[in-house]
Design a protein around this motif. Structure first.
Motif, short mmCIF file in Angstrom:
data_model
loop_
_atom_site.label_atom_id
_atom_site.label_comp_id
_atom_site.label_asym_id
_atom_site.label_seq_id
_atom_site.Cartn_x
_atom_site.Cartn_y
_atom_site.Cartn_z
N SER A 40 50.74 38.48 42.70
CA SER A 40 49.67 38.18 42.24
C SER A 40 48.66 38.72 43.38
N LYS A 44 46.19 44.54 40.52
CA LYS A 44 46.62 45.18 39.10
C LYS A 44 45.30 45.35 38.13
N THR A 46 42.30 45.19 39.01
CA THR A 46 41.38 46.02 39.67
C THR A 46 41.71 47.25 38.99
N1 ATP Z 1 34.66 41.97 42.19
C1 ATP Z 1 35.50 42.06 43.27
N2 ATP Z 1 34.89 41.70 44.42
C2 ATP Z 1 35.57 41.58 45.80
N3 ATP Z 1 36.89 41.52 45.58
C3 ATP Z 1 37.49 41.69 44.66
C4 ATP Z 1 36.79 41.88 43.22
N4 ATP Z 1 37.87 41.90 42.28
C5 ATP Z 1 38.75 41.82 42.79
N5 ATP Z 1 38.77 41.68 44.37
C6 ATP Z 1 39.86 41.49 45.16
O1 ATP Z 1 40.98 42.43 44.71
C7 ATP Z 1 42.12 41.99 45.07
C8 ATP Z 1 43.06 42.32 44.03
O2 ATP Z 1 42.70 41.34 42.84
P1 ATP Z 1 43.03 41.61 41.32
O3 ATP Z 1 42.53 40.62 40.61
O4 ATP Z 1 43.11 43.01 40.61
O5 ATP Z 1 44.83 41.37 41.69
P2 ATP Z 1 45.97 41.10 40.54
O6 ATP Z 1 47.23 41.92 40.91
O7 ATP Z 1 45.55 41.39 39.11
O8 ATP Z 1 46.23 39.50 40.53
P3 ATP Z 1 46.62 38.53 39.33
O9 ATP Z 1 48.22 38.83 39.10
O10 ATP Z 1 46.71 37.31 40.18
O11 ATP Z 1 45.87 38.58 38.25
C9 ATP Z 1 41.84 40.44 45.57
O12 ATP Z 1 42.09 40.37 46.91
C10 ATP Z 1 40.61 40.09 44.76
O13 ATP Z 1 40.22 39.05 45.54
#
Ligand code: ATP
Length: 272
Positions: A40, A44, A46
């Motif tokens: 998490s 991903k 992003t």
């Molecule tokens: N628009 C944004 N502005 C600032 N930081 C962001 C933004 N979008 C994502 N982040 C940061 O980017 C990082 C990755 O987030 P992301 O949602 O892509 O992770 P993930 O792997 O999809 O997580 P999960 O499995 O929990 O959904 C995190 O630290 C998040 O706080």
């Protein structure tokens, strides 16, 4: 040799001092089904947003068919989220139609409204055919609150696919569904992937789902980590696991899959 459909070159994504993704170098061929797994917060979603065009890369580039990817959503890319993205005040049919209306009546950046006459009839036909493909023909006059979770997710998929995208982005699409319904949805997505020749990227927290559906699995992880400053290093694709048909079939028997995968795991060379 045919050029990969998508080429990701030295891609970095940062939010201020937070390095989320770093040095991604990946090629994707048309028709692949990439399952994306990882802890998490490792970037991903992003990554999916970069492919969709709702986020811009900080460094590097993504090329589609050899051209820089347009940094804005377009009909060639459709997305389905875990939370239902349907409009509650529209019927099932209208929810699918509205995607076509948005797509076809845009002029100079302004949405002009609804379609009329033969154009609308044709759109209705197209929407009904899409609803038939996802098994929702019988529900076209119902509203989203009258549907089960699985039916709502089928509707989200119909909404995305009616515009005939080449690339389908799925962000934990089945996370909120019961196991039995998930199984039905797996069959549906697999069928649509094959029939519509889609290139699919699917984020999942369920490893077996990723292996079961994907033709390739990417593991996002932080090869370098500074415990004092976790934002200093970004995630990369640390494992790129090709799954051929035999592996997908053997997903039903996990021990066979494990053996098969251990011979096929390919660490990414520049992930350190
Ligand atoms: N628009 C944004 N502005 C600032 N930081 C962001 C933004 N979008 C994502 N982040 C940061 O980017 C990082 C990755 O987030 P992301 O949602 O892509 O992770 P993930 O792997 O999809 O997580 P999960 O499995 O929990 O959904 C995190 O630290 C998040 O706080």
């Amino acid at each position: 040799m045919k050029e990969p459909m998508l080429q990701i070159r030295n891609l970095w994504k940062e939010y201020d001092d937070n390095i989320v993704l770093e040095r991604l170098n990946l090629n994707v061929n048309e028709g692949e089904f990439i399952s994306i797994v990882g802890a998490s917060g490792c970037g991903k979603t992003t990554f999916l947003n970069l492919l969709l065009g709702t986020e811009c890369v900080s460094r590097g580039e993504i090329r589609l068919d050899g051209q820089p990817l347009r940094q804005e959503p377009s009909v060639e890319r459709g997305i389905v989220f875990q939370k239902y993205s349907v409009f509650p005040h529209l019927t099932v049919l209208e929810n699918v139609l509205i995607g076509l209306e948005f797509g076809s009546t845009q002029l100079s950046g302004h949405w002009l409204g609804r379609m009329f006459g033969p154009q609308r009839q044709q759109a209705q036909q197209q929407a009904r055919s899409m609803l038939a493909q996802v098994g929702l023909s019988h529900a076209e006059h119902q509203y989203p609150h009258q549907l089960s979770g699985g039916m709502r997710q089928r509707l989200s998929i119909a909404q995305s696919l009616v515009k005939q995208p080449r690339i389908l982005l799925l962000d934990e699409p089945f996370g909120a569904l019961d196991p039995g319904i998930r199984k039905d949805m797996h069959e549906l997505v697999r069928k649509l992937w094959q029939e519509q020749h889609l290139t699919v990227f699917m984020i999942t927290h369920d490893l077996s789902e990723g292996f079961h559906l994907g033709s390739r699995v990417w593991v996002f992880d932080h090869p370098r980590l500074d415990p004092q400053s976790p934002e200093r290093y970004g995630a990369q694709v640390t494992f790129d696991i090709p799954l051929h048909k035999t592996a997908i079939q053997s997903a039903q028997t996990p021990h066979l899959l494990t053996e098969h995968v251990s011979t096929m795991v390919q660490p990414i060379p520049d992930a350190i």
